[in-house]
Write an enzyme that holds these catalytic residues in place. Structure first.
Site, PDB file in Angstrom:
ATOM      1  N   ASP A  42      10.227  -7.672  10.345  1.00 48.26           N
ATOM      2  CA  ASP A  42       9.214  -7.564   9.288  1.00 48.26           C
ATOM      3  C   ASP A  42       7.898  -8.205   9.727  1.00 48.26           C
ATOM      4  O   ASP A  42       7.819  -9.418   9.886  1.00 48.26           O
ATOM      5  CB  ASP A  42       9.759  -8.265   8.027  1.00 48.26           C
ATOM      6  N   ASP A  43       6.897  -7.385   9.929  1.00 44.70           N
ATOM      7  CA  ASP A  43       5.550  -7.869  10.292  1.00 44.70           C
ATOM      8  C   ASP A  43       5.488  -8.468  11.696  1.00 44.70           C
ATOM      9  O   ASP A  43       4.729  -9.406  11.939  1.00 44.70           O
ATOM     10  CB  ASP A  43       5.033  -8.913   9.286  1.00 44.70           C
ATOM     11  N   CYS A  82       5.443  -3.103   3.799  1.00 43.76           N
ATOM     12  CA  CYS A  82       6.916  -3.077   3.849  1.00 43.76           C
ATOM     13  C   CYS A  82       7.617  -1.912   3.157  1.00 43.76           C
ATOM     14  O   CYS A  82       8.388  -1.194   3.791  1.00 43.76           O
ATOM     15  CB  CYS A  82       7.458  -4.377   3.273  1.00 43.76           C
ATOM     16  N   ARG A  86       9.704   1.249   4.983  1.00 47.17           N
ATOM     17  CA  ARG A  86      11.167   1.355   4.934  1.00 47.17           C
ATOM     18  C   ARG A  86      11.595   2.702   4.357  1.00 47.17           C
ATOM     19  O   ARG A  86      12.559   3.333   4.812  1.00 47.17           O
ATOM     20  CB  ARG A  86      11.739   0.233   4.056  1.00 47.17           C
ATOM     21  N   LYS A 135      16.583  -7.396   4.436  1.00 42.07           N
ATOM     22  CA  LYS A 135      15.609  -7.150   3.368  1.00 42.07           C
ATOM     23  C   LYS A 135      15.554  -5.661   3.021  1.00 42.07           C
ATOM     24  O   LYS A 135      15.201  -4.843   3.865  1.00 42.07           O
ATOM     25  CB  LYS A 135      14.232  -7.639   3.832  1.00 42.07           C
ATOM     26  N   HIS A 137      14.053  -3.890  -0.134  1.00 38.61           N
ATOM     27  CA  HIS A 137      12.682  -3.609  -0.600  1.00 38.61           C
ATOM     28  C   HIS A 137      12.418  -2.153  -0.986  1.00 38.61           C
ATOM     29  O   HIS A 137      11.307  -1.634  -0.821  1.00 38.61           O
ATOM     30  CB  HIS A 137      11.649  -4.085   0.436  1.00 38.61           C
ATOM     31  N   SER A 160      10.544  -8.864  -0.610  1.00 35.69           N
ATOM     32  CA  SER A 160       9.948  -9.814   0.344  1.00 35.69           C
ATOM     33  C   SER A 160      10.294 -11.257   0.003  1.00 35.69           C
ATOM     34  O   SER A 160      10.503 -11.605  -1.167  1.00 35.69           O
ATOM     35  CB  SER A 160       8.431  -9.645   0.383  1.00 35.69           C
ATOM     36  N   HIS A 244       8.215 -12.197   8.333  1.00 34.98           N
ATOM     37  CA  HIS A 244       7.352 -12.138   7.142  1.00 34.98           C
ATOM     38  C   HIS A 244       7.150 -13.567   6.639  1.00 34.98           C
ATOM     39  O   HIS A 244       8.069 -14.385   6.733  1.00 34.98           O
ATOM     40  CB  HIS A 244       8.061 -11.292   6.067  1.00 34.98           C
ATOM     41  N   ASP A 296       8.528  -3.182  10.988  1.00 35.39           N
ATOM     42  CA  ASP A 296       8.138  -2.302   9.876  1.00 35.39           C
ATOM     43  C   ASP A 296       6.639  -2.045   9.792  1.00 35.39           C
ATOM     44  O   ASP A 296       6.201  -1.064   9.220  1.00 35.39           O
ATOM     45  CB  ASP A 296       8.663  -2.841   8.537  1.00 35.39           C
ATOM     46  N   ASN A 297       5.859  -2.972  10.330  1.00 29.98           N
ATOM     47  CA  ASN A 297       4.400  -2.805  10.346  1.00 29.98           C
ATOM     48  C   ASN A 297       3.796  -3.918  11.188  1.00 29.98           C
ATOM     49  O   ASN A 297       4.514  -4.792  11.684  1.00 29.98           O
ATOM     50  CB  ASN A 297       3.795  -2.801   8.924  1.00 29.98           C
ATOM     51  N   LYS A 317      -1.624  -5.788   9.724  1.00 29.35           N
ATOM     52  CA  LYS A 317      -0.896  -5.278   8.569  1.00 29.35           C
ATOM     53  C   LYS A 317      -1.883  -4.883   7.455  1.00 29.35           C
ATOM     54  O   LYS A 317      -2.947  -5.494   7.376  1.00 29.35           O
ATOM     55  CB  LYS A 317       0.026  -6.406   8.077  1.00 29.35           C
TER      56      LYS A 317
HETATM   57 MG    MG Z   1       6.442  -5.752   6.644  1.00 30.15          MG
END
Ligand code: MG
Length: 455
Positions: A42-43, A82, A86, A135, A137, A160, A244, A296-297, A317
């Protein structure tokens, strides 16, 4: 009498032989179905792995995965935040088709549209064991949870880790309450940032989740799932909570990296990857298992270098410059995906759905998908079938890539970049190439009309 006995014996033998034959045929069919593991951080920034050039974060297990597999350098997440990212990964569709185009919060009651199918739902057609650990989300209420979307089991946080708990969440009878919380206090809890529930299937089992232990716990659950399903095909979706913010690492990793807490979290995830790949080797499953590692990003833009790094890409992001959506990607599958290769061809998370469907022998006919089957590219046998990619922001296409060209229309002025020569998007070539801007703009408008939001 003797002849009859012999005949009975012969018939019996035939039945046993036929049964053995069918069993081995079923076994062969079973063996043909590969396992799939998607590890989704995540991130995590484009540069934040040793094998993508991080000068300080040490990722020996991921680097080994790159040596044993292929490193994809033009791999795109289908969104820069996020939830829609996903949604796109799991359904093979651009976010507007999925019903999730912005980040979901504990107050939101929605999730994925009913008419899109997740990779897990699709694989259930072939009796895959499926697990989501991490996660989610994509909706935290009944009807939207992983166990409602094709996963046999779920363990993790529903959104998150900087969010809070929905007072209506279903609590397990033996819930573990921490930080002075009681059931009474929870009913009247005011939204309190960074205190998130930990869920098993559809119930909260710990509140607030001990975030220092999440990566360790996810890993233990993942290993348990792999061991339990070593004899049958499985799909493990492992969307990590880290890196994240707020960042947390266990005692073993906290303060150990040269890149602060952010680096600690990545090094702990690297350890987790090592545990998973080591277990596949031990169980002799590596050659039957496709493993994908990506983010994810892009990274948060935080002062003092506390966030991730997308170097040499521009942006972070939330944005549609490359740093927001081009993410590090590694794929390993010994004997199928070439070892030690670097591939710079265009490919996206949305391509995972049709590719996995193809590998599992499942037809996607009649489904509207934006993803393409990229198995030929992954194995190094063909070029990428993907020539275009849309960078969505909400329900709109904000930027568009066609081959080496990228058109971005976020402000008043259009921006045109040649990504082959200018990966950092430093030189805007729009004014000197009006015809190309026009052609790409028209194609963008066409695609926008075709992929309309359902909400
Ligand atoms: Mg993310």
């Amino acid at each position: 009498m003797r002849r009859m006995l012999l005949r009975k014996l012969f018939v019996g033998l035939c039945v046993v032989l036929m049964a053995c034959c069918f069993a081995s045929m079923a076994e062969a069919e079973k063996g043909a179905k590969p396992n799939f593991i998607i590890i989704f951080t995540d991130d995590q920034g484009y540069q934040d792995l040793g094998c993508f050039g991080s000068p300080k974060i040490k990722t020996p297990n991921l680097d080994k995965m790159a040596e044993n597999g292929t490193r994809f350098t033009s791999f795109y997440s289908a969104n820069s935040v996020c939830s829609p990212s996903r949604a796109a990964l799991l359904t093979g569709c651009y976010p507007p088709r999925t019903g999730v185009t912005t980040v979901l919060f504990p107050r939101n009651k929605n999730g994925l549209n009913k008419d899109v199918t997740t990779i897990a739902q699709m694989l259930k057609q072939k009796d895959y064991a499926t697990s989501c650990i991490g996660k989610w989300h994509l909706g935290h209420l009944p009807g939207h949870l992983p166990t409602d979307k094709g996963f046999d089991e779920y363990y993790g946080i529903p959104y998150s880790n900087d969010m809070t708990i929905d007072p209506n969440a279903a609590l397990a009878k033996d819930i573990v309450l921490r930080d002075g919380f009681t059931l009474e206090k929870m009913k009247n809890v005011k939204p309190s940032k960074n205190k998130v529930p930990l869920m098993r299937n559809s119930e909260v089992v710990e509140y607030p989740a001990d975030q220092t232990l999440l990566t360790q716990r996810y890993t233990a659950e993942a290993l348990k799932f792999i061991r339990k399903n070593k004899e049958n095909p499985f799909f493990l979706y492992l969307p990590h909570t880290m890196p994240h913010i707020p960042l947390f690492a266990s005692e073993k990793f906290k303060g150990k990296s040269e890149r602060g807490l952010y680096g600690d979290t990545i090094e702990e995830i690297d350890w987790s990857v090592g545990e998973i790949l080591g277990t596949l080797d031990e169980l002799k499953l590596s050659e039957k298992t496709m493993v994908v590692y990506t983010s994810d990003n892009g990274p948060w833009q935080l002062p003092g270098g506390r966030g991730g790094c997308a170097f040499p890409l521009r942006g972070f992001k939330f944005g549609t410059y490359e740093g927001g959506m081009r993410v590090p990607c590694l794929m390993q599958w010994p004997g199928t995906i070439p070892a030690g290769k670097v591939c710079d061809e265009l490919i996206s998370t949305i391509d995972m759905y049709p590719t996995i469907a193809g590998l599992a022998g499942i037809s996607t006919e009649g489904q509207t998908l934006d993803g393409l089957d990229v198995f030929g590219l992954m194995t190094g046998k063909t070029k990428s079938p993907r020539e275009e990619f849309c960078y969505f922001k909400g329900t709109g296409i904000q930027a568009f890539r066609s081959g080496k060209w990228k058109l971005r229309k976020a402000g008043r002025k259009a921006e045109l970049f040649n990504l082959e020569e200018d990966i950092s998007e430093k030189t805007n070539l729009a004014e000197t190439n009006p015809e190309l801007v026009d052609t790409l703009s028209k194609r963008m408008a066409e695609l926008q009309a075709a992929i309309r939001s359902k909400k």
